[in-house]
Design an enzyme around this catalytic site. Structure first.
Site, PDB file in Angstrom:
ATOM      1  CB  CYS A 132      -0.916   0.022   1.217  1.00  0.00           C
ATOM      2  SG  CYS A 132      -1.988  -1.398   1.332  1.00  0.00           S
ATOM      3  CG  HIS A 272      -3.433   3.169   2.745  1.00  0.00           C
ATOM      4  ND1 HIS A 272      -3.738   2.905   1.435  1.00  0.00           N
ATOM      5  CD2 HIS A 272      -3.475   1.977   3.399  1.00  0.00           C
ATOM      6  CE1 HIS A 272      -3.961   1.607   1.301  1.00  0.00           C
ATOM      7  NE2 HIS A 272      -3.808   1.024   2.471  1.00  0.00           N
ATOM      8  CG  ASN A 302      -6.488  -1.141   1.489  1.00  0.00           C
ATOM      9  OD1 ASN A 302      -5.829  -0.658   0.566  1.00  0.00           O
ATOM     10  ND2 ASN A 302      -5.936  -1.688   2.564  1.00  0.00           N
TER      11      ASN A 302
HETATM   12  N1  ACO Z   1     -18.260  -9.137   9.588  1.00  0.00           N
HETATM   13  C1  ACO Z   1     -18.652  -9.442  10.821  1.00  0.00           C
HETATM   14  N2  ACO Z   1     -17.802  -9.756  11.816  1.00  0.00           N
HETATM   15  C2  ACO Z   1     -16.487  -9.766  11.531  1.00  0.00           C
HETATM   16  C3  ACO Z   1     -16.005  -9.471  10.243  1.00  0.00           C
HETATM   17  C4  ACO Z   1     -16.941  -9.145   9.251  1.00  0.00           C
HETATM   18  N3  ACO Z   1     -16.588  -8.833   7.999  1.00  0.00           N
HETATM   19  N4  ACO Z   1     -14.655  -9.543  10.269  1.00  0.00           N
HETATM   20  C5  ACO Z   1     -14.300  -9.873  11.522  1.00  0.00           C
HETATM   21  N5  ACO Z   1     -15.412 -10.020  12.284  1.00  0.00           N
HETATM   22  C6  ACO Z   1     -15.494 -10.379  13.679  1.00  0.00           C
HETATM   23  C7  ACO Z   1     -14.251 -11.083  14.173  1.00  0.00           C
HETATM   24  O1  ACO Z   1     -14.345 -12.470  13.899  1.00  0.00           O
HETATM   25  C8  ACO Z   1     -14.314 -10.802  15.657  1.00  0.00           C
HETATM   26  O2  ACO Z   1     -15.214 -11.703  16.256  1.00  0.00           O
HETATM   27  P1  ACO Z   1     -14.872 -12.372  17.678  1.00  0.00           P
HETATM   28  O3  ACO Z   1     -14.780 -11.213  18.638  1.00  0.00           O
HETATM   29  O4  ACO Z   1     -16.044 -13.261  17.915  1.00  0.00           O
HETATM   30  O5  ACO Z   1     -13.575 -13.082  17.481  1.00  0.00           O
HETATM   31  C9  ACO Z   1     -14.966  -9.415  15.720  1.00  0.00           C
HETATM   32  O6  ACO Z   1     -15.593  -9.196  14.460  1.00  0.00           O
HETATM   33  C10 ACO Z   1     -13.975  -8.300  15.997  1.00  0.00           C
HETATM   34  O7  ACO Z   1     -12.863  -8.436  15.165  1.00  0.00           O
HETATM   35  P2  ACO Z   1     -11.631  -7.487  15.357  1.00  0.00           P
HETATM   36  O8  ACO Z   1     -10.474  -8.061  14.627  1.00  0.00           O
HETATM   37  O9  ACO Z   1     -11.472  -7.175  16.794  1.00  0.00           O
HETATM   38  O10 ACO Z   1     -12.142  -6.159  14.635  1.00  0.00           O
HETATM   39  P3  ACO Z   1     -11.370  -4.806  14.485  1.00  0.00           P
HETATM   40  O11 ACO Z   1     -12.106  -3.762  15.201  1.00  0.00           O
HETATM   41  O12 ACO Z   1      -9.883  -4.937  14.740  1.00  0.00           O
HETATM   42  O13 ACO Z   1     -11.551  -4.532  12.904  1.00  0.00           O
HETATM   43  C11 ACO Z   1     -10.331  -4.690  10.854  1.00  0.00           C
HETATM   44  C12 ACO Z   1     -11.032  -5.457  11.982  1.00  0.00           C
HETATM   45  C13 ACO Z   1     -11.384  -3.871  10.138  1.00  0.00           C
HETATM   46  C14 ACO Z   1      -9.714  -5.692   9.896  1.00  0.00           C
HETATM   47  C15 ACO Z   1      -9.262  -3.763  11.440  1.00  0.00           C
HETATM   48  O14 ACO Z   1      -8.457  -4.488  12.341  1.00  0.00           O
HETATM   49  C16 ACO Z   1      -8.380  -3.132  10.388  1.00  0.00           C
HETATM   50  O15 ACO Z   1      -8.819  -2.301   9.626  1.00  0.00           O
HETATM   51  N6  ACO Z   1      -7.101  -3.466  10.406  1.00  0.00           N
HETATM   52  C17 ACO Z   1      -6.121  -2.819   9.509  1.00  0.00           C
HETATM   53  C18 ACO Z   1      -6.221  -3.300   8.091  1.00  0.00           C
HETATM   54  C19 ACO Z   1      -5.314  -2.424   7.226  1.00  0.00           C
HETATM   55  O16 ACO Z   1      -5.281  -1.244   7.401  1.00  0.00           O
HETATM   56  N7  ACO Z   1      -4.551  -2.942   6.306  1.00  0.00           N
HETATM   57  C20 ACO Z   1      -3.676  -1.979   5.604  1.00  0.00           C
HETATM   58  C21 ACO Z   1      -2.690  -2.576   4.853  1.00  0.00           C
HETATM   59  S1  ACO Z   1      -3.384  -3.430   3.501  1.00  0.00           S
HETATM   60  C22 ACO Z   1      -2.112  -3.823   2.368  1.00  0.00           C
HETATM   61  O17 ACO Z   1      -0.957  -3.516   2.534  1.00  0.00           O
HETATM   62  C23 ACO Z   1      -2.537  -4.643   1.174  1.00  0.00           C
END
Ligand code: ACO
Length: 345
Positions: A132, A272, A302
């Site tokens: 990214c 980003h 993204n």
């Molecule tokens: N729908 C419903 N529930 C979901 C989903 C979904 N799509 N995805 C995850 N959950 C659930 C999980 O299983 C978890 O359930 P559990 O508590 O029973 O285990 C719950 O939701 C919470 O998950 P978290 O991981 O705590 O959610 P978080 O608030 O961290 O959000 C996310 C997840 C959106 C992925 C976030 O962590 C994020 O944006 N991370 C950064 C990603 C990023 O920026 N990448 C950039 C680089 S990309 C590149 O270089 C190609």
């Protein structure tokens, strides 16, 4: 709008005595595929909800390339628009750099395929892989070639078909990504500022947070690797989130320090477009106002290396930035990699 006065900020490159030569972005352009995949479409594919995706990420929909539409096609379309906006023809290009993690194929480079598609016969061409963060890395490399007087006109493209490496059965990742391309034409310019500075960083110790295990020399494609879903990206979301906020804050502060300007002096911050909560957390830490932020992730999700490139084009096209304004680009991605760039538009 009156152009920013050169006394209002420092040009960190001035000390290198480039005899007045600087580099400007002469034109930008972007392309996104026609097909829209909404959160409610995803509700039918995995166990998720529009409410979860919206509140956790801010994303409402993303674009998906057609089966016969490849990264090089999107890159070439964005490039044509950037060249038209810059008033540059294909035979004026000296170099093409394509930042991507989803090349059409491992080789030849997507940049060579773009060179063929746009007819830039005199241009050298190569791909750059910084996930990214690729667009800022590519901008800085293009700038170095121009400042060193090696080249006058360089095309930089960030382009991705992330839908081709997305595991559509994994709700943790498939809701986040989309396809598209953004491009910029960089040209030498006398006695002006242009791309003021670019901070680039990497931490290979955290390579395991975000990666695609299959398809490289370590794990070539086999029936077993396909069955084990190793040709899709994998991500530790929570850790990636924390690192993204920290790295973009540090990079932003370093870029502003080099230019000796306060965040309030920046007209438009283009981060980003991964997650609205990451953007808001970074903005709060660097003391930015919501009105300074440019956000389009609700439309595209993204798009990795294409993300800030598409957003920059939309910010310019919508009149959010005008000639003379200062722009702060902020990126973060797999590697881990990160970066910040200050541009006098
Ligand atoms: N729908 C419903 N529930 C979901 C989903 C979904 N799509 N995805 C995850 N959950 C659930 C999980 O299983 C978890 O359930 P559990 O508590 O029973 O285990 C719950 O939701 C919470 O998950 P978290 O991981 O705590 O959610 P978080 O608030 O961290 O959000 C996310 C997840 C959106 C992925 C976030 O962590 C994020 O944006 N991370 C950064 C990603 C990023 O920026 N990448 C950039 C680089 S990309 C590149 O270089 C190609």
């Amino acid at each position: 709008m009156t152009p920013a006065k050169s006394t209002e900020f420092k040009n960190p490159r001035a000390k290198y005595n480039f005899q007045g030569r600087t580099c400007s972005i002469a034109g930008v352009g972007s392309y996104v595929p026609a097909k829209i995949l909404t959160n409610s479409d995803l509700e039918k594919m995995v166990e998720t909800s529009d409410e979860w995706i919206t509140t956790r990420t801010g994303i409402k929909e993303r674009r998906i390339a057609a089966p016969d539409e490849f990264t090089s096609d999107m890159a070439a379309a964005a490039a044509q628009r950037a060249m038209a906006n810059a008033g540059v023809t294909a035979d004026q290009l000296d170099l093409i750099i394509v930042a991507t993690i989803t090349p059409d194929m491992p080789f030849p480079s997507t940049a060579c395929l773009v060179q063929r598609k746009i007819g830039a016969r005199k241009a050298a061409a190569f791909d750059l892989e910084a996930a990214c963060s690729g667009f800022i890395y590519a901008l800085e490399i293009a700038q170095q070639f121009i400042m060193s007087r090696t080249y006058d006109t360089v095309l930089v493209v960030g382009a991705e078909k992330l839908s081709s490496i997305t595991d559509w059965k994994d709700r943790n990742t498939c809701v986040l990504f989309g396809d598209g391309a953004g491009a910029a034409v960089l040209r030498s310019r006398q006695n002006s500022h242009g791309l003021l500075t670019a901070v680039m960083g990497a931490d290979g110790e955290k390579a395991d947070l975000l990666f695609m295990p299959g398809g490289g020399s370590r794990c070539p494609a086999t029936p077993e690797s396909v069955n084990a879903r190793m040709h899709y990206l994998r991500m530790e979301g929570k850790e990636t989130f924390k690192n993204a906020v920290q790295a973009m804050q540090t990079a932003a502060e370093e870029a502003l320090r080099r230019c000796e300007i306060d965040i309030a002096r920046i007209k438009c911050i283009i981060p980003h477009q991964a997650n609205r909560r990451i953007i808001d957390a970074v903005a709060e830490r660097i003391g930015a106002n919501q009105s300074q932020l440019f956000v389009n992730l609700h439309k595209y999700g993204n798009t990795s290396a294409a993300s800030v490139a598409i957003a920059l084009d939309e910010a310019v096209a919508s009149g959010r930035v005008e000639r003379g304004d200062l722009i702060l680009l902020l990126v973060f991605g797999a590697g881990l990699t990160w970066g910040a760039a200050v541009i006098e538009w």
